[in-house]
Write a protein that holds these residues in place. Structure first.
Motif, short mmCIF file in Angstrom:
data_model
loop_
_atom_site.label_atom_id
_atom_site.label_comp_id
_atom_site.label_asym_id
_atom_site.label_seq_id
_atom_site.Cartn_x
_atom_site.Cartn_y
_atom_site.Cartn_z
N GLY A 25 0.80 -1.24 0.00
CA GLY A 25 0.00 0.00 0.00
C GLY A 25 0.82 1.27 0.00
O GLY A 25 0.33 2.33 0.40
N SER A 26 2.04 1.20 -0.49
CA SER A 26 2.94 2.35 -0.40
C SER A 26 2.68 3.41 -1.46
O SER A 26 3.14 4.55 -1.32
CB SER A 26 4.39 1.89 -0.48
N VAL A 27 1.98 3.08 -2.53
CA VAL A 27 1.59 4.08 -3.53
C VAL A 27 0.24 4.63 -3.09
O VAL A 27 -0.79 3.98 -3.25
CB VAL A 27 1.51 3.49 -4.94
N VAL A 28 0.24 5.83 -2.52
CA VAL A 28 -0.96 6.34 -1.85
C VAL A 28 -1.77 7.29 -2.72
O VAL A 28 -2.90 7.64 -2.36
CB VAL A 28 -0.60 7.02 -0.51
N SER A 29 -1.22 7.73 -3.85
CA SER A 29 -2.00 8.58 -4.74
C SER A 29 -1.42 8.49 -6.15
O SER A 29 -0.28 8.07 -6.35
CB SER A 29 -2.02 10.04 -4.26
N VAL A 38 -1.77 -3.31 7.54
CA VAL A 38 -1.70 -3.94 8.85
C VAL A 38 -0.40 -4.74 8.95
O VAL A 38 -0.01 -5.42 8.00
CB VAL A 38 -2.90 -4.89 9.08
N ASP A 39 0.24 -4.66 10.08
CA ASP A 39 1.43 -5.47 10.33
C ASP A 39 1.00 -6.73 11.08
O ASP A 39 0.67 -6.68 12.27
CB ASP A 39 2.46 -4.70 11.15
N VAL A 40 0.97 -7.85 10.37
CA VAL A 40 0.60 -9.12 11.00
C VAL A 40 1.82 -10.04 11.12
O VAL A 40 1.68 -11.25 11.24
CB VAL A 40 -0.54 -9.82 10.23
N GLY A 41 3.01 -9.43 11.07
CA GLY A 41 4.23 -10.19 11.33
C GLY A 41 4.80 -10.94 10.16
O GLY A 41 5.71 -11.76 10.33
N THR A 42 4.32 -10.66 8.94
CA THR A 42 4.87 -11.35 7.77
C THR A 42 6.24 -10.77 7.40
O THR A 42 6.62 -9.69 7.87
CB THR A 42 3.90 -11.24 6.59
N ASP A 43 6.96 -11.47 6.53
CA ASP A 43 8.33 -11.10 6.18
C ASP A 43 8.42 -9.62 5.81
O ASP A 43 7.69 -9.14 4.93
CB ASP A 43 8.80 -11.96 5.00
N PRO A 44 9.29 -8.84 6.45
CA PRO A 44 9.28 -7.38 6.29
C PRO A 44 10.11 -6.84 5.13
O PRO A 44 10.02 -5.65 4.82
CB PRO A 44 9.89 -6.91 7.61
N TYR A 45 10.93 -7.68 4.48
CA TYR A 45 11.91 -7.13 3.54
C TYR A 45 11.27 -6.36 2.39
O TYR A 45 11.78 -5.33 1.94
CB TYR A 45 12.82 -8.23 3.02
N ARG A 46 10.14 -6.85 1.89
CA ARG A 46 9.50 -6.18 0.75
C ARG A 46 9.09 -4.74 1.11
O ARG A 46 9.38 -3.80 0.38
CB ARG A 46 8.29 -7.00 0.31
N ARG A 47 8.44 -4.57 2.24
CA ARG A 47 7.97 -3.22 2.60
C ARG A 47 9.13 -2.32 3.00
O ARG A 47 9.11 -1.11 2.74
CB ARG A 47 6.93 -3.30 3.71
N LEU A 48 10.16 -2.88 3.62
CA LEU A 48 11.33 -2.06 3.99
C LEU A 48 12.04 -1.53 2.75
O LEU A 48 12.59 -0.42 2.77
CB LEU A 48 12.29 -2.90 4.84
N GLY A 49 12.03 -2.30 1.69
CA GLY A 49 12.68 -1.87 0.45
C GLY A 49 12.00 -0.68 -0.20
O GLY A 49 12.61 0.04 -1.00
N MET A 50 10.73 -0.43 0.13
CA MET A 50 10.01 0.68 -0.48
C MET A 50 10.56 2.04 -0.05
O MET A 50 10.33 3.05 -0.73
CB MET A 50 8.53 0.60 -0.15
N GLU A 52 4.31 0.44 7.33
CA GLU A 52 4.74 -0.40 8.44
C GLU A 52 4.09 -1.78 8.42
O GLU A 52 4.06 -2.48 9.43
CB GLU A 52 4.42 0.28 9.77
N GLY A 53 3.54 -2.15 7.30
CA GLY A 53 2.89 -3.46 7.18
C GLY A 53 2.52 -3.72 5.74
O GLY A 53 3.10 -3.14 4.82
N TYR A 54 1.52 -4.58 5.54
CA TYR A 54 1.05 -4.93 4.21
C TYR A 54 -0.47 -4.78 4.14
O TYR A 54 -1.16 -4.78 5.16
CB TYR A 54 1.44 -6.36 3.85
N VAL A 55 -0.96 -4.66 2.91
CA VAL A 55 -2.40 -4.57 2.70
C VAL A 55 -3.02 -5.96 2.84
O VAL A 55 -2.60 -6.89 2.16
CB VAL A 55 -2.71 -4.01 1.30
N PRO A 56 -4.02 -6.12 3.72
CA PRO A 56 -4.80 -7.36 3.72
C PRO A 56 -5.74 -7.31 2.52
O PRO A 56 -6.74 -6.58 2.55
CB PRO A 56 -5.56 -7.32 5.05
N PRO A 57 -5.45 -8.00 1.44
CA PRO A 57 -6.15 -7.74 0.17
C PRO A 57 -7.57 -8.27 0.16
O PRO A 57 -7.94 -9.15 0.94
CB PRO A 57 -5.28 -8.51 -0.83
#
Length: 557
Positions: A291-295, A407-419, A442-447
């Motif tokens: 969800g890092s592209v917000v607009s 939401v941060d549900v504890g999944t692997d963080p490397y992808r979001r940190l790279g953003m 700080e997390g991922y989109v629950p799709p």
């Protein structure tokens, strides 16, 4: 006279139904999503959708920075082994000696055949030039200055085989576009265009295409995916920007091409993820798995990123985008109106136990709907018992969040940190003028879970092979598994667990090093999405029977 003018104005407004989508940060998504994102009239909607699907197959950006000459490479691959230039290239690139046709190369890169003329619904596409091409879908041929060059389109990563059907808009389980760029750069770096012309019989215009691609690749940085099925395109964009000046527009700055800026994260760590399905975009107001592209229009944004990763001149790209806004509308219409395949297209509806699926619906609402939304089912409508089972199983409305959650549900963080590395795109004038904004999350989109049955393996990094494993506490999930193509529904798919078959059910042909997925590797972790969801204080709250019922419900979405 005034009456005539008013009538003409009314008629004009009646036919001009196009809306301007609101791409701003935080805009609320209407319930049910934005399938007709421009609010076209019915006729215009179908036309734009058709044109967009063709652009998705045949890449439309004619000024693209990566456009090697098509016919000389095709001739080189399909010629006999007596060509010393071909033998030299084979020595540079491993595992290419078995190719007998250009389509063999495309197949190895993960491209799929075009749908058949008899295919319908989500399995059909309009053909370029109104006939089914012999080449695989995702190859684009562009003519420039009297020569034909080839490139890869959206379909290369966003189409997939599903039990013999090619589905446009679905995640390609085995994309190799990154591998193509890596091999192309290694070959072109040491290939003289004039020698290429001599040994392939290329024309001067074709030689110039090769020289342009070779020059542009100097401004491209690449990363090998950590596993088959994952993609490094976003890292490629960020690292490629490090080969340009800070504003990105000095595209051919020799200093940065030779001495790119360092990236504290991406130079040493992975940020891989799988390509996303298209049919979820209509429900969201922020994009990518985190969800890092917000607009900003995500299709417009993706074109920019594609071309940065191909070494294009951004001034020329802006000119092209300004002159081709209709193409962006075509593509956006097609992507936002994409629909998911149904499990009943491949398996008898009777394999879904309706009573168990209804129980699973209750389990879903109690444990999953808070993050993943609600789904109205036909079986709850009055008189539904009189409908055929296949009709009762359908979803009639998707009620996802009006604001896309992260939401941060504890999944692997490397992808979001790279953003964080990609936030430098905000500094480009083309981003500012088009309201494109990236914010590392700080997390991922629950799709949304539309078509979740067809989206195995799971998580953004493919670390979970099936839904049974997903509903298992992380510590008990498979540490490793083998992936494979979905050809035979009886052997290549575990219906009960929905996804890859494991253990002694794994087809022997899959057991290769390339298809081995090891979650112990950095960026491939399968942790998270258990505690506070279906695990409370370390104890599972779902029984084995609950899980089976929940999976049966998920298979109907």
């Amino acid at each position: 006279m005034k009456q005539i003018i008013l009538v003409l104005l009314f008629v004009s407004l009646s036919f001009n139904t196009q809306a301007s989508p609101d791409w701003s940060e935080g805009v609320l998504v209407p319930e049910g999503g934005r399938q007709n994102i421009y609010e076209w009239s019915e006729t215009d909607f179908l036309n734009y959708q058709r044109n967009g699907k063709i652009h998705a197959q045949i890449y439309p950006v004619t000024i693209t920075g990566m456009l090697p000459p098509y016919l000389p490479f095709k001739k080189l691959i399909e010629s006999d082994n007596g060509n010393p230039f071909k033998s030299w290239i084979q020595g540079l690139i491993q595992n290419v000696s078995g190719y007998k046709s250009f389509n063999d190369v495309l197949k190895n890169l993960g491209l799929h055949p075009y749908p058949l003329e008899s295919d319908t619904g989500v399995y059909a596409v309009p053909y370029p030039q109104n006939f089914r091409p012999e080449e695989l879908m995702g190859l684009g041929i562009i003519e420039r200055n009297g020569a034909k060059g080839f490139t890869f389109s959206c379909a290369a990563c966003h189409s997939s085989n599903l039990f013999g059907k090619t589905v446009l808009g679905m995640t390609n389980r085995f994309p190799k576009a990154n591998e193509f760029f890596i091999k192309a750069k290694s070959v072109m770096a040491v290939t003289d265009p004039h020698i290429f012309q001599y040994y392939t019989g290329a024309t001067s215009a074709e030689r110039d295409l090769l020289a342009e691609s070779k020059n542009n690749l100097r401004f491209v940085s690449l990363k090998q995916p950590i596993a088959l099925g994952l993609d490094t395109s976003l890292a490629q964009v960020s690292l490629s920007l490090n080969r340009r000046s800070q504003d990105g527009y000095a595209s051919f700055n020799e200093w940065f091409a030779k001495f790119p800026r360092r990236d504290a994260f991406l130079d040493n760590k992975p940020a891989d993820s799988k390509p996303a399905v298209w049919w979820n975009l209509k429900y969201k107001n922020r994009w990518l798995s985190d969800g890092s592209v917000v607009s900003g229009n995500p299709i417009f944004t993706n074109i920019i990123w594609n071309e940065i990763g191909r070494g294009s001149d951004l001034v020329e790209l802006e000119k092209w985008l300004d002159a081709n806004s209709e193409i962006i509308k075509d593509l956006t219409t097609a992507v936002f109106s994409s629909e998911a395949p149904l499990i009943t297209d491949f398996f008898p509806a009777e394999m879904i136990d309706l009573d168990r699926a209804k129980i699973g619906e209750g389990i879903f609402k109690a444990n999953c709907a808070k993050c993943h939304g609600n789904y109205d089912k036909a079986w709850n409508a009055p008189g539904s018992e009189n409908l055929p089972l296949v009709a009762q199983l359908k979803t009639t409305k998707v009620r996802y969040k009006q604001t896309t959650p992260v939401v941060d549900v504890g999944t692997d963080p490397y992808r979001r940190l790279g953003m964080k590395s990609l936030e430098q795109l905000n500094n480009l004038e083309i981003s500012k003028r088009n309201n494109i904004l990236i914010k590392a999350q700080e997390g991922y989109v629950p799709p949304p879970l539309v078509g979740i049955w067809a989206r195995w393996p799971y998580f953004h990094n493919n670390s979970v092979p099936n839904l049974c494993a997903l509903l298992t506490p992380a510590a008990k999930r498979p540490v490793a598994y083998y992936s494979g193509d979905a050809i035979n529904p009886a052997t290549d798919f575990d219906f009960e667990c929905n996804g890859y078959p494991l253990g002694n059910k794994t087809p022997k042909a899959w057991k290769t090093a390339e298809h081995h997925f090891d979650t112990r590797k950095k960026g491939m972790g399968n942790m998270g999405h258990d505690e506070r969801i279906f695990v409370k204080d370390g104890v599972e709250i779902l029984s084995p029977e609950d899980k089976k019922n929940l999976i049966m419900f998920l298979q109907t979405l």
